[in-house]
Write a protein that holds these residues in place. Structure first.
Motif, mmCIF file in Angstrom:
data_model
loop_
_atom_site.group_PDB
_atom_site.id
_atom_site.type_symbol
_atom_site.label_atom_id
_atom_site.label_comp_id
_atom_site.label_asym_id
_atom_site.label_seq_id
_atom_site.Cartn_x
_atom_site.Cartn_y
_atom_site.Cartn_z
ATOM 1 N N ALA A 136 -0.400 11.660 -4.543
ATOM 2 C CA ALA A 136 1.069 11.703 -4.559
ATOM 3 C C ALA A 136 1.601 12.869 -5.414
ATOM 4 O O ALA A 136 2.791 12.951 -5.663
ATOM 5 C CB ALA A 136 1.625 10.378 -5.068
ATOM 6 N N SER A 141 3.370 6.684 -10.562
ATOM 7 C CA SER A 141 3.568 5.563 -9.638
ATOM 8 C C SER A 141 4.952 4.989 -9.942
ATOM 9 O O SER A 141 5.619 5.441 -10.878
ATOM 10 C CB SER A 141 2.492 4.492 -9.869
ATOM 11 O OG SER A 141 2.809 3.725 -11.015
ATOM 12 N N VAL A 157 -2.943 4.864 -4.191
ATOM 13 C CA VAL A 157 -1.675 5.475 -3.786
ATOM 14 C C VAL A 157 -0.946 4.573 -2.788
ATOM 15 O O VAL A 157 0.285 4.474 -2.801
ATOM 16 C CB VAL A 157 -1.880 6.906 -3.221
ATOM 17 C CG1 VAL A 157 -2.539 6.909 -1.852
ATOM 18 C CG2 VAL A 157 -0.546 7.650 -3.142
ATOM 19 N N ARG A 161 2.299 2.122 -3.499
ATOM 20 C CA ARG A 161 3.390 2.740 -2.706
ATOM 21 C C ARG A 161 4.018 3.919 -3.449
ATOM 22 O O ARG A 161 5.229 3.992 -3.652
ATOM 23 C CB ARG A 161 4.475 1.705 -2.369
ATOM 24 C CG ARG A 161 3.953 0.523 -1.584
ATOM 25 C CD ARG A 161 5.073 -0.395 -1.178
ATOM 26 N NE ARG A 161 4.570 -1.576 -0.485
ATOM 27 C CZ ARG A 161 5.337 -2.493 0.094
ATOM 28 N NH1 ARG A 161 6.648 -2.369 0.064
ATOM 29 N NH2 ARG A 161 4.812 -3.525 0.706
ATOM 30 N N CYS A 162 3.168 4.852 -3.841
ATOM 31 C CA CYS A 162 3.615 5.945 -4.715
ATOM 32 C C CYS A 162 4.573 6.928 -4.038
ATOM 33 O O CYS A 162 5.330 7.605 -4.718
ATOM 34 C CB CYS A 162 2.405 6.708 -5.250
ATOM 35 S SG CYS A 162 1.388 5.710 -6.361
ATOM 36 N N MET A 163 4.518 7.033 -2.712
ATOM 37 C CA MET A 163 5.388 7.974 -2.014
ATOM 38 C C MET A 163 6.677 7.273 -1.590
ATOM 39 O O MET A 163 6.715 6.548 -0.591
ATOM 40 C CB MET A 163 4.677 8.568 -0.791
ATOM 41 C CG MET A 163 3.487 9.439 -1.123
ATOM 42 S SD MET A 163 3.881 10.866 -2.154
ATOM 43 C CE MET A 163 4.900 11.829 -1.031
ATOM 44 N N SER A 170 2.873 6.524 1.978
ATOM 45 C CA SER A 170 1.774 6.403 1.012
ATOM 46 C C SER A 170 0.434 6.312 1.747
ATOM 47 O O SER A 170 -0.567 6.900 1.318
ATOM 48 C CB SER A 170 1.985 5.180 0.119
ATOM 49 O OG SER A 170 3.214 5.277 -0.570
#
Length: 413
Positions: A136, A141, A157, A161-163, A170
């Motif tokens: 990410a 995070s 990631v 749900r880092c994106m 993610s």
């Protein structure tokens, strides 16, 4: 005819710090007698270029509608066949002596690196963020600073749900990272990685990158800024300039402004705009939101400040805004995180606060205010001298040209 530099970056306009370095690097090499040829993505904001017909069709990561379009764009994000094909045509046309990439992921993609290797073109990439380690790219995070993907545990990631809090995005970057690592697109096909901060060099080595592949070359400031006399008088405020996003620590700055009674101006836009305005009202802080500033307007705002404040709460690399503040004769207050502390000589060119700590930052704002105006000017002058010596365009050109030479690029100028 001099050497030809193939300069690669997703965007061909001034969008952020990476684009500024990319465009200014092209300009300085042109002035040094090179031909600088860009390879980018087509975009409505792009600058004019004679080479734009070779640019990759536009992809805006995560903004497509329609299932087939999403699948097609996802494949191009991971491994762009279009980028390889377009770049192959450009290489045939210009025969570059060296390729220097900046940000390529999600748009151009690292599919281009095996092609450059096959064509025998020495290839360098400047590391503007932590994508080579963290899927990410920020080591952030939703819960804050995060290094859970270290040691190949990239499923984190998706788990976190880092994106943008999205399962789909993610999941896509998790697959992207797995594919890129399996194919060795970065590791096996790039000759040297340029890191603009010693912190990023250390961090990448911690995450398994070989030290011999990494070269420290700091960022630089536009020569015109550091050579222009400082004529603007100091005003009665501190300035934050940048994107209004959680990791920038602006909420901590606003609380610190309220606690210390210091006046703060905030230049920038971003997702946290409304929440930060509400916070300023809630804590009774003297904060003025100036909106997005660039160019001369931004430089004037910095030059009128007591100091630029970088209250970051993530692993910053080597902020160009910090160097610009020095070039404009102003000290910097920054937090002890990422590459920031290596760019501040505490007590000499600025002051350092603890990250995530409202009271520490409030104390530092007060301490800077309690200095005499002459003492702050002295700090700014020390920063300006440091920029001219260490972070000038001439120093960057010399270091980068030397690196190219080590990779076998002969000067034909």
């Amino acid at each position: 005819m001099g050497n030809t530099l193939l300069a690669i970056n997703n965007y061909f306009y001034r969008r952020g710090g990476a684009e500024a370095i990319f465009l200014d690097q092209m300009d300085m090499f042109e002035r040094a007698g090179w031909q600088a040829v860009p390879f980018s993505m087509q975009h409505p904001n792009n600058l004019n270029s004679n080479w734009s017909s070779y640019f990759v069709p536009e992809i805006e990561f995560g903004s497509q509608s329609g299932l087939l379009k999403k699948v097609e764009h996802s494949l191009e994000v991971i491994y762009s066949r279009k980028a390889r094909a377009r770049l192959s045509g450009l290489i045939d046309r210009v025969r570059p002596d060296v390729a220097h990439a900046h940000n390529v992921y999600h748009h151009i993609s690292p599919s281009i690196f095996p092609l450059l290797k096959q064509r025998g073109i020495p290839t360098i990439m400047t590391v503007h963020d932590l994508k080579l380690a963290c899927p990410a790219y920020k080591m952030l995070s939703p819960h804050g600073i995060c290094e859970q993907c270290k040691g190949g545990r990239i499923y984190n990631v998706l788990a976190n749900r880092c994106m943008k809090g999205s399962v789909a995005l993610s999941g896509l970057v998790m697959v992207e990272t797995a594919v890129h690592r399996t194919l060795g697109l970065y590791r096996n096909h790039i000759d040297k990685l340029v890191v603009p901060s010693r912190f990023y060099k250390t961090k990448l080595i911690e995450w398994g990158w070989p030290e011999e592949q990494l070269t420290y070359i700091p960022n630089f400031v536009d020569q015109a800024i550091s050579e222009r006399p400082v004529t603007v008088d100091e005003g009665d405020y501190y300035l934050f300039a940048g994107r209004l996003a959680p990791e920038k620590g602006i909420a901590t700055l606003i609380k610190a402004a309220g606690l210390s009674g210091q006046r703060v101006r905030i230049a920038g836009t971003g997702p946290d705009d409304a929440a930060l305005r509400a916070l300023a009202r809630e804590v009774g802080a003297d904060v003025e939101f100036m909106g997005y500033l660039s160019g001369q307007a931004l430089h004037t705002a910095i030059a009128r400040a007591k100091a630029l404040v970088l209250p970051s709460e993530w692993y910053e690399n080597a902020p160009v805004s910090l160097l610009e503040s020095y070039a404009l004769g102003r000290p910097v207050i920054g937090t002890a995180i990422g590459g920031i502390p290596e760019l501040i000589k505490d007590g000499n060119t600025g002051l350092i606060a603890k990250p995530f700590d409202t009271e520490s930052l409030a104390g530092v704002l007060t301490a800077m205010s309690q200095l005499s105006k002459n003492a702050r000017q002295e700090m700014g002058a020390c920063g300006r001298a440091w920029v001219r010596q260490e972070f000038s365009q001439a120093a960057y050109l010399e270091r980068t040209t030397r690196l190219y030479s080590e990779l076998g690029v002969k000067d034909t100028g």
